[in-house]
Design a protein around this motif. Structure first.
Motif, PDB file in Angstrom:
ATOM      1  N   GLN A 139      -5.527   0.420  -9.539  1.00 44.26           N
ATOM      2  CA  GLN A 139      -4.407   0.519  -8.621  1.00 44.26           C
ATOM      3  C   GLN A 139      -4.842  -0.003  -7.261  1.00 44.26           C
ATOM      4  O   GLN A 139      -4.256  -0.536  -6.453  1.00 44.26           O
ATOM      5  N   ASP A 140      -6.106   0.454  -6.644  1.00 50.71           N
ATOM      6  CA  ASP A 140      -6.405   0.198  -5.136  1.00 50.71           C
ATOM      7  C   ASP A 140      -6.480  -1.356  -5.021  1.00 50.71           C
ATOM      8  O   ASP A 140      -5.915  -1.659  -3.856  1.00 50.71           O
ATOM      9  N   THR A 178      -3.045  -2.847  -4.841  1.00 55.59           N
ATOM     10  CA  THR A 178      -2.253  -2.293  -3.655  1.00 55.59           C
ATOM     11  C   THR A 178      -2.762  -3.091  -2.489  1.00 55.59           C
ATOM     12  O   THR A 178      -2.005  -3.723  -1.748  1.00 55.59           O
ATOM     13  N   GLU A 179      -4.149  -3.520  -2.647  1.00 59.26           N
ATOM     14  CA  GLU A 179      -4.577  -4.344  -1.580  1.00 59.26           C
ATOM     15  C   GLU A 179      -4.035  -6.217  -1.831  1.00 59.26           C
ATOM     16  O   GLU A 179      -3.647  -6.696  -0.789  1.00 59.26           O
ATOM     17  N   HIS A 195      -1.363  -6.765  -2.973  1.00 59.13           N
ATOM     18  CA  HIS A 195       0.123  -6.954  -2.600  1.00 59.13           C
ATOM     19  C   HIS A 195       0.316  -6.864  -0.895  1.00 59.13           C
ATOM     20  O   HIS A 195       0.761  -7.504  -0.285  1.00 59.13           O
ATOM     21  N   ARG A 196      -0.799  -6.306  -0.387  1.00 54.81           N
ATOM     22  CA  ARG A 196      -0.974  -6.037   1.060  1.00 54.81           C
ATOM     23  C   ARG A 196      -1.091  -7.572   1.624  1.00 54.81           C
ATOM     24  O   ARG A 196      -0.432  -7.945   2.758  1.00 54.81           O
ATOM     25  N   HIS A 213       2.841  -1.441 -10.364  1.00 54.13           N
ATOM     26  CA  HIS A 213       2.760  -1.420  -8.919  1.00 54.13           C
ATOM     27  C   HIS A 213       4.328  -1.443  -8.462  1.00 54.13           C
ATOM     28  O   HIS A 213       4.796  -0.949  -7.322  1.00 54.13           O
ATOM     29  N   ALA A 261       7.775  -4.455  -2.384  1.00 51.60           N
ATOM     30  CA  ALA A 261       7.574  -3.181  -3.366  1.00 51.60           C
ATOM     31  C   ALA A 261       8.458  -2.394  -3.160  1.00 51.60           C
ATOM     32  O   ALA A 261       9.094  -2.217  -2.149  1.00 51.60           O
ATOM     33  N   THR A 264       8.947   3.657  -1.591  1.00 48.16           N
ATOM     34  CA  THR A 264       8.432   4.913  -2.212  1.00 48.16           C
ATOM     35  C   THR A 264       9.393   6.249  -1.571  1.00 48.16           C
ATOM     36  O   THR A 264       9.951   6.095  -0.507  1.00 48.16           O
TER      37      THR A 264
END
Ligand SMILES: C[S@@+](CC[C@H](N)C(=O)[O-])C[C@H]1O[C@@H](n2cnc3c(N)ncnc32)[C@H](O)[C@@H]1O
Length: 231
Positions: free
Chosen positions: A145-146, A149-150, A152-153, A181, A227, A230
């Motif tokens: 997941q981490d 996330t990166e 995507h960033r 994600h 995304a 949240t």
């Protein structure tokens, strides 16, 4: 297992060294690698004048990295590989083709990933990441997941993440996490999409071995989208 050279809670699994380098390879690694080694504090340094920048994680024997860099001379490439023999192969190819559009990092992607600016990368390849097929080793898998996330960033909106694998349990693992994600749209419309190699795909030694051993390559493309917010 190689020693942990990344952040304290991450470990770099797998081999870092294989057979001894030839004298020529060793010379390139000593004399020329420093000139194109990634600046870990500023990973885009020296690549600013390229039209765009691509990232390939775990390039192995560098077949794909070299092929894409030759194919796209106006694009800058960051190649990451902890296996010294892979770095040496990349150096031989770079020298042979006089490539100037590649920066290499001999080590772990996590050593610089967080220094890459937001939405600055035009394409990410993670091709046949180490499969760790035994359930007790799943936690060693790079796609987590981490990392997603990166990805995507750093990816520009609308640009592609390519993930290839020949290991069904890794495919299930990665698809579940990338889709969960919410910031990546899987581009496939039919099975043919993941059964067909990417445009211009040069294949790799790892893939050739997988085919010899009767495993089936799968090629996934995800498009970076916004995304969901949240709560
Ligand atoms: C199975 S090989 C595939 C190599 C290549 N992509 C290919 O298709 O032939 C996986 C590669 O990922 C590299 N790797 C493993 N952990 C990594 C990490 N944390 N950061 C970058 N590369 C890594 C390994 O050294 C290895 O070369």
């Amino acid at each position: 297992m190689t020693k942990d050279i990344s952040r304290p809670y991450r470990r770099l699994w797998g081999r870092a060294k294989g057979k001894p380098l030839s004298r020529y390879q060793a010379g390139l690694v000593t004399d020329k690698l420093p000139n194109i080694a990634l600046d870990m504090k500023n990973p885009l340094a020296g690549l600013e004048h390229y039209k765009s920048v691509r990232l390939e994680i775990g390039f192995g024997g560098a077949e794909h990295l070299l092929h894409r860099a030759l194919e796209n001379p106006d694009t800058g490439f960051i190649g990451v590989e902890p296996f010294l023999n892979g770095i040496a192969k990349a150096m031989v190819g770079i020298e042979k083709s006089s490539l100037t559009n590649i920066r290499l990092h001999h080590g772990d992607v996590w050593q610089f990933l967080e220094k890459i600016p937001d939405t600055s990368i035009a394409h990410i390849d993670i091709l046949y990441p180490d499969p760790w097929p035994k359930p007790r080793h799943y936690k060693r898998r790079l796609i987590k997941q981490d990392l997603i996330t990166e990805f995507h960033r750093i990816l520009k909106p609308g640009k592609e993440l390519h993930f290839a694998s020949d290991i069904p349990s890794y495919i299930d693992w990665a698809l579940a996490r990338i889709l969960k994600h919410g910031g990546f749209a899987w581009s496939a419309e039919s099975a043919a999409d993941w059964q067909t190699p990417y445009n211009g795909w040069p294949s790799t030694r790892y893939e050739a071995k997988a085919l010899r051993e009767g495993r089936t390559p799968h090629y996934f493309t995800f498009i970076r989208q916004d995304a969901p917010a949240t709560l």
